[in-house]
Design an enzyme around this catalytic site. Structure first.
Site, PDB file in Angstrom:
ATOM      1  N   LYS A  41      -9.788  -4.908  11.729  1.00 14.37           N
ATOM      2  CA  LYS A  41      -8.563  -4.714  12.516  1.00 14.37           C
ATOM      3  C   LYS A  41      -8.536  -5.621  13.740  1.00 14.37           C
ATOM      4  O   LYS A  41      -7.474  -6.113  14.133  1.00 14.37           O
ATOM      5  CB  LYS A  41      -8.431  -3.245  12.936  1.00 14.37           C
ATOM      6  N   GLY A  94       0.045   5.463   2.752  1.00 11.82           N
ATOM      7  CA  GLY A  94       1.285   4.756   2.444  1.00 11.82           C
ATOM      8  C   GLY A  94       2.330   5.643   1.805  1.00 11.82           C
ATOM      9  O   GLY A  94       3.535   5.487   2.045  1.00 11.82           O
ATOM     10  N   GLY A 100       0.802  -1.220   0.000  1.00 13.18           N
ATOM     11  CA  GLY A 100       0.000   0.000   0.000  1.00 13.18           C
ATOM     12  C   GLY A 100       0.835   1.269   0.000  1.00 13.18           C
ATOM     13  O   GLY A 100       0.359   2.329   0.415  1.00 13.18           O
ATOM     14  N   THR A 116       1.800   3.281  -2.265  1.00 12.13           N
ATOM     15  CA  THR A 116       1.434   4.393  -3.150  1.00 12.13           C
ATOM     16  C   THR A 116       0.043   4.943  -2.820  1.00 12.13           C
ATOM     17  O   THR A 116      -0.462   5.801  -3.530  1.00 12.13           O
ATOM     18  CB  THR A 116       1.460   3.962  -4.627  1.00 12.13           C
ATOM     19  N   ARG A 171      -5.581  -8.245  14.751  1.00 10.55           N
ATOM     20  CA  ARG A 171      -4.939  -8.289  16.074  1.00 10.55           C
ATOM     21  C   ARG A 171      -5.062  -9.676  16.704  1.00 10.55           C
ATOM     22  O   ARG A 171      -4.115 -10.181  17.316  1.00 10.55           O
ATOM     23  CB  ARG A 171      -5.552  -7.243  16.998  1.00 10.55           C
TER      24      ARG A 171
END
Length: 321
Positions: free
Chosen positions: A134, A17, A11, A13, A138
């Site tokens: 997310k 990022g 990521g 670009t 995790r």
């Protein structure tokens, strides 16, 4: 414990990022290999930029399909640190990337795409819709990966200051500043609820500082970092100071009303529903950490509220102010 040496970015670009890559390249001599993994489409549409990275910045550009296990395995060879900057819609793609990292003989450290809201701020966080992918990432890193020497760090920055200032089209009541119209909607009863913000440029600096640190204190944990802490009312005061006048229209959206807007946005299937949820979390105090972890990575110099407001005024008005 050694700092990162040979890096691979996913990521690189994209929206955030690119800031991370720029910050890393500002200290190019501190690293060994720097590689980015990008799609064939990006290689075509950003050919000139990628060529500059290769020829001027000594960046390895690996073109491939992120879902191609063989291509990812090959990209991992000789790499010790993976930095993911995949966007919200691609977060689930990190799960196979982490599993392949765990199987790699060289990868020792994985920084998943955590830039933004702390997804473990309170017990209620586990139920928030924007946090679900997310949370899965995790859980994989913390509970399922058995390789003891694959470490991780979550660089949790809070909301991006640059974007927090912008009204949501069609949902302007969810907060924001319109510089041209001198119109603002402040979140909270009086706009005095504190919020910690991080500029996108500072996200890059914070990741760079994390990578350069050899401290064991930053491994296998969340680093809760930011540029500064302020409030909507303080942001408004800074806009008025820099524009030299009181604004024509200032209104407030209290938390109960923000929750109503959030529920309706989800019910109506609006793409901005995620943004409204996040703004509600931030207004509730979801960016205020017990400890600011900037010091753990050397206290890199951050931008301030004055800088952010100045940049926004210039973005909108240019030299016409």
């Amino acid at each position: 414990m050694t700092a990162a040496q040979n890096l691979l970015l996913f990521g690189a670009t994209g929206t955030i990022g690119s800031y991370i890559l720029d910050a890393i390249l500002s200290t190019r001599d501190q690293f060994g290999r720097i590689a980015i993994f990008t799609s064939a489409r990006t290689a075509e549409t950003k050919a000139s930029y990628l060529n500059d990275l290769k020829t001027q910045k000594n960046v390895e550009v690996i073109v491939g399909d992120i879902e191609d296990e063989g291509a990812v395995k090959a990209a991992y060879e000789g790499i010790d640190t993976i930095i993911s900057a995949l966007g919200r819609t691609a977060l689930a793609q990190q799960i196979p990337l982490i599993k392949l990292a765990a199987a790699s003989s060289s990868v020792k450290w994985f920084l998943p795409s955590e830039y933004g809201t702390d997804i473990a701020y309170s017990p209620a966080s586990v139920n928030e819709k924007p946090h679900q992918q997310k949370l899965k990432v995790r859980a994989l890193l913390e509970k399922e990966i058995s390789r003891a020497d694959l470490e991780y760090t979550y660089v949790v920055t809070g909301p991006f200051a640059d974007m927090y200032l912008h009204p949501l089209p069609g949902l302007e009541e969810a907060g924001g500043w319109d510089v041209k119209a001198k119109k603002a909607v402040l979140l909270g009863e009086k706009g005095e609820d504190k919020i910690s913000l991080t500029t996108m440029a500072d996200v890059g600096k914070l990741v760079q500082a994390t990578l350069l640190s050899s401290s064991p204190e930053i491994r296998n944990r969340a680093l809760c970092v930011n540029s500064f802490t302020t409030s909507p009312a303080q942001i408004q005061a800074e806009f008025e100071r820099q524009t030299g006048s009181k604004w024509d229209s200032i209104s407030y959206t209290p938390l109960p009303r923000l929750r109503e807007l959030e529920a309706k946005a989800w019910a109506d299937g609006k793409p901005a529903a995620t943004a409204v949820t996040l703004r509600r979390i931030w207004t509730e105090g979801g960016t205020l950490y017990a400890q600011r972890d900037n010091v753990r990575i050397g206290e890199p110099r951050m931008m301030g509220l004055e800088d952010v407001v100045r940049n926004e005024i210039h973005r909108v008005l240019g030299s016409s102010l």
